[in-house]
Enzyme design. Structure first.
Site, short mmCIF file in Angstrom:
data_model
loop_
_atom_site.label_atom_id
_atom_site.label_comp_id
_atom_site.label_asym_id
_atom_site.label_seq_id
_atom_site.Cartn_x
_atom_site.Cartn_y
_atom_site.Cartn_z
N ASP A 82 0.86 -1.19 0.00
CA ASP A 82 0.00 0.00 0.00
C ASP A 82 0.89 1.23 0.00
OD1 ASP A 82 -2.41 -1.41 0.04
OD2 ASP A 82 -2.43 -1.53 2.22
N ASP A 124 -6.96 -1.39 -4.70
CA ASP A 124 -8.04 -1.06 -3.77
C ASP A 124 -8.97 0.00 -4.37
OD1 ASP A 124 -6.81 -2.79 -1.94
OD2 ASP A 124 -5.72 -1.14 -1.00
#
Length: 157
Positions: free
Chosen positions: A113, A131
């Site tokens: 991330d 995401d």
């Protein structure tokens, strides 16, 4: 069907290319401030969205990978039967995002991330392009169903 396959491939490519640059250019845990509300940051997530189930180690990674693959197969089956191009695109966004994160789990044992939004000291959990595609696809599906339901309700009156 081709539309869905092309979108899936583009989503996976965008996700993995962005992660390649993050792996090459960012130092883990050292955020790079871009604006007063956004940083680039390199963090690893062994859980799912918002780091849920982050403490289950290798077992959690395996279970989440199998689950994501199962959901992807179901959504792919749905996509093959679908005729609405916007719905096909939304499903392909979700599938491509899920597979991008599955690839990370298989390769690294965690998902990379790097998008960090914040306000003062309050941070939204870091996330990635996969995401973002998943959330966008789900949002499109919800909107389509909502507006389709409204249309059906008006037709029945």
């Amino acid at each position: 069907m081709w539309l869905g396959l092309v979108v899936i491939a583009l989503v996976i490519a965008a996700d993995q290319i962005s992660k390649f640059f993050v792996l090459e250019k960012l130092t883990e845990g050292l955020p790079v401030a871009c604006t007063s509300f956004f940083n680039w940051v390199k963090v690893w997530n062994t859980g799912v969205s918002f780091s849920l189930f982050n403490d289950y180690g290798r077992f959690g990674v395996v279970v989440l990978t199998i689950f994501a693959l199962g959901v992807s197969v179901f959504l792919f089956w749905w996509m093959l039967k679908e005729t609405n191009k916007l719905k096909i695109t939304a499903l392909a966004f979700i599938i491509g995002g899920a597979l991008g994160n599955v690839y990370d789990r298989i390769r690294f044992g965690a998902v990379l991330d790097f998008l960090d939004f914040h306000y003062n000291d309050m941070h939204w959990p870091a996330f990635n392009l996969a995401d973002s595609f998943i959330c966008t696809g789900v949002f499109i599906l919800i909107c389509l169903e909502f507006f389709n339901g409204k249309k059906k309700g008006l037709d029945e009156v």
